[in-house]
Design a protein around this motif. Structure first.
Motif, PDB file in Angstrom:
ATOM      1  N   LEU A  30       0.830  -1.205   0.000  1.00  0.00           N
ATOM      2  CA  LEU A  30       0.000   0.000   0.000  1.00  0.00           C
ATOM      3  C   LEU A  30       0.870   1.263   0.000  1.00  0.00           C
ATOM      4  N   LEU A  65       1.940   1.879  -3.416  1.00  0.00           N
ATOM      5  CA  LEU A  65       0.826   2.425  -4.198  1.00  0.00           C
ATOM      6  C   LEU A  65       0.698   3.937  -3.972  1.00  0.00           C
ATOM      7  N   GLU A  67       3.546   5.795  -5.677  1.00  0.00           N
ATOM      8  CA  GLU A  67       3.325   5.901  -7.122  1.00  0.00           C
ATOM      9  C   GLU A  67       2.308   7.014  -7.425  1.00  0.00           C
ATOM     10  N   PHE A  68       1.239   7.028  -6.644  1.00  0.00           N
ATOM     11  CA  PHE A  68       0.207   8.051  -6.856  1.00  0.00           C
ATOM     12  C   PHE A  68       0.759   9.460  -6.608  1.00  0.00           C
ATOM     13  N   ASN A 127       3.278  10.494  -9.412  1.00  0.00           N
ATOM     14  CA  ASN A 127       2.718  10.742 -10.742  1.00  0.00           C
ATOM     15  C   ASN A 127       1.653  11.826 -10.765  1.00  0.00           C
ATOM     16  N   GLU A 128       0.836  11.862  -9.729  1.00  0.00           N
ATOM     17  CA  GLU A 128      -0.358  12.710  -9.785  1.00  0.00           C
ATOM     18  C   GLU A 128      -0.271  13.979  -8.951  1.00  0.00           C
ATOM     19  N   MET A 158      -9.502   5.982  -5.023  1.00  0.00           N
ATOM     20  CA  MET A 158      -8.609   4.905  -4.587  1.00  0.00           C
ATOM     21  C   MET A 158      -8.861   4.500  -3.134  1.00  0.00           C
TER      22      MET A 158
END
Lengths: 262, 378
Positions: B12, B15, B18-19, B22-23, B48
């Motif tokens: 997690l 995750l 990564e979010f 990138n975002e 999410m």
């Protein structure tokens, strides 16, 4: 719709190196990832499922650790995941790979569509998808950037170098997709946790019905790698654009200075 | 990072990383300069399940324990602290409703948050910050309804919240014993949002006033019992403080990582500054303190997950971690020198963001009252 997605776990190619003596890829210490275009293929399949209902199964051939890539697929919409893993599959070229995958597909059920990524990061042949269509004796559409089902046919938009092409294909069919419009979604916390607990069906070569052992792995491969080598690569350029010409110049000067080029 | 995480926590955390990479991180500076609430980014995060981490799965939430949430919130704040704040405050209000509210109230608030809506925690007032007992926002029973009048200040997510958990007093003379909590839908007549704060840091989070002018709420919107408001608020804030500790640790870790990256490449005397002991010792101190902050936070979270009283441990985690974040970010600016002071590098923003962690959810001076009170009673 019953949809199958073929995926591959590949080394993260940002890091890829070739052993100068053996000529093979050095995989040690390189992170394995889900082939990016396969993630797009899965996204395409999940969107079809969301539009028409049904089920998405992901299939991969690879070593046991490829389960990680399959779990990643389950976290973003795959309902079932299957790994075919056996030493007998080792050193397969695209022909042997597509044969093994298509024989497994036949055993897993009646699929309406098999979706693949256009090519993988490591091999970049782009052959496995079209070859699966040949093994299955199905119609196929390549370079798909959008698709829907209309009157029992797959209507796909193909991404061409000089434009777009809309084609129809009878079902069942194989579609290989490009990234263009299939940006993979993020998993949710819940789907990520659920995927971690998901049982991945694992099949050995013996467990695949009617599989001709002569047509898999090294013996089933018609291509042999004569030599691999690292080609010298040019460095990617860099664009510096600030609000004013002066600021752009200053930034350029600073970068050059920091790189000890001036 | 020398800390044991479960496989689930690792996955997690990856995750979230990564979010954020990138975002969020690529856009953070622009939002920061405009002081804008990143609604689109937060919408993705809600999809999410990052906004409903503490809500039970039966209500559609992510159902995480505090220990796991601390790991994830640290990673979120490492990327952008305002986003982590916006995503966790509704959960603070839910914490209160879950522990003290009715089944219907729990369902109402849980489902709103799971659907991506915001719920504010409206306790602070312009003249009642550290002393919640000095609240002037009042309520009175009129027939079958409570009537609320008054204002709240510095309320996170207030401009975007669909519900507010409002703490009001029956009679200011009763002090903390006069406080009760009510769920107030934002579209209730008489509710208005006041000015948005133009803040020094945490500029991607929304902070605003709330005004209540003869706002009538039905009796079943009283959470728990009358007069229990202060106790309820403090119980929720105990958990809030663990998560503040986690976020502050994330900010501090980012400050350390940015410092290390810069110190290895900056070579004013022909050698990277990372080879100078003067810089090495600053980095060592950062590492020592960050690890301690992380462990204090983890400890408080584990105790809470085991159902123990954690007022002292949460106050220790919150105050220590936020002090560490302030020091680490200040030192990061020092290591980066002129570039650290420039908006071209991320550390000046970290320093501005870190400051509020010493202030909100109880200033670090108030935390020390909590801690010393507990220690002296032991």
């Amino acid at each position: 719709m019953n949809i199958l997605v073929c995926v591959k776990q590949v080394p993260d190619t940002e890091e890829i190196k070739i052993d100068p003596i053996t000529g093979s890829l050095i995989r040690e210490g390189v992170a394995a990832i889900l082939n990016p275009l396969d993630a797009c293929a899965l996204e395409a399949a999940v969107r079809l499922k969301e539009a028409y209902g049904g089920k998405v199964t992901v299939l991969s051939m690879g070593p046991p650790q490829a389960k990680e890539a399959l779990k990643q697929c389950v976290a973003v919409g795959a309902d079932e995941a299957v790994l075919i893993t056996d030493r007998a599959f080792k050193d397969a070229d695209t022909l042997a790979t597509s044969y093994a995958l298509s024989m497994t597909a036949k055993q897993l059920g009646e699929f309406d569509v098999i979706v693949c990524g256009k090519h993988t990061l490591d091999g970049e042949t782009g052959q496995v998808g079209p070859q699966i269509a040949e093994h299955m004796d199905w119609s196929q559409v390549t370079h798909v950037m959008d698709m829907k089902v209309e009157e029992g046919k797959l209507v796909a938009v193909r991404e061409m170098e000089d434009g777009r092409e809309v084609v129809e294909a009878t079902l069942p069919c194989v579609a290989s997709v490009t990234k263009a419009s299939y940006t993979p979604r993020y998993p949710t916390i819940k789907s990520k946790l659920a995927a971690g607990k998901k049982e991945i069906l694992t099949l050995s070569a013996d467990e695949i019905k009617n599989l001709d052992k002569e047509r898999i792995g090294m013996s089933g491969s018609r291509t042999k790698v004569a030599k691999s080598f690292s080609a010298p690569t040019g460095q990617a350029g860099m664009v510096i654009q600030e609000e004013t010409g002066e600021a752009t110049g200053r930034k350029l000067a600073r970068i050059l200075h920091e790189a000890k080029l001036v | 990072m020398a800390i044991i995480l479960t496989e689930e926590q690792k996955e997690l955390k990856a995750l979230i990383k990564e979010f954020m990479e990138n975002e969020v991180i690529p856009y953070a500076q622009e939002y920061d300069e405009r002081g804008e609430f990143p609604e689109e980014i937060l919408k993705k995060a809600h999809e999410m399940g990052l906004g409903c981490m503490n809500i039970e799965e039966e209500f559609g939430g992510s159902g995480l324990d505090n220990e796991t949430m601390a790991v994830l919130i640290e990673e979120m704040a490492y990327g952008e602290a305002g986003v982590s704040t916006s995503l966790t405050v509704s959960g603070l209000a839910y914490e209160c409703v879950r522990d003290f509210g009715s089944q219907e109230q729990k369902k109402l608030i849980a489902e709103a948050i799971v659907a991506g809506k915001y719920v504010s925690f409206a306790l602070t007032e312009a003249d009642a910050g550290s002393n919640a007992g000095a609240a002037r926002c009042s309520y009175a029973l009129d027939g079958d309804e409570y009537v609320i009048n008054g204002s709240k200040a510095f309320i996170t997510n207030a401009s975007y919240a669909d519900y507010h958990l409002v703490f009001a007093t029956k009679d200011p003379a009763l002090g903390v014993r006069g406080l009760s909590a009510f769920i107030v839908a934002n579209d209730t007549p008489g509710v208005s949002r006041g000015k948005k704060e133009n803040k020094m840091g945490l500029r991607l989070s929304n902070t605003s006033d709330l005004h209540f002018d003869n706002v009538r709420v039905s009796k079943d919107m009283l959470v728990g019992k009358e007069g229990l408001g202060f106790k309820m608020a403090m119980t929720s804030l105990d958990v809030g403080r663990i998560l503040i500790g986690a976020a502050a640790t994330g900010i501090a870790q980012r400050a350390l990582d940015e410092s290390v990256k810069y110190a290895k490449q900056r070579s004013p005397f022909g050698q990277p500054i990372a080879t100078h002991q003067a810089v090495q010792f600053i980095i060592a101190d950062m590492a020592i303190e960050i690890e301690a902050a992380r462990l204090l936070t983890k400890n408080a979270a584990i105790l809470k997950d085991k159902g123990m009283r954690i007022s002292k441990e949460a106050a220790i985690a919150k105050s220590f971690s936020s002090d560490v974040a302030m020091k680490a970010t200040t030192d990061a600016v020092q290591i980066l020198g002129g570039y650290g002071y420039s908006k071209e590098y991320p550390v000046e923003k970290l320093m501005r963001d870190a400051k509020v962690y010493q202030i909100f959810e109880g200033t670090n001076q108030i935390q020390r009252i909590v801690i010393s009170g507990a220690v002296l009673k032991e």
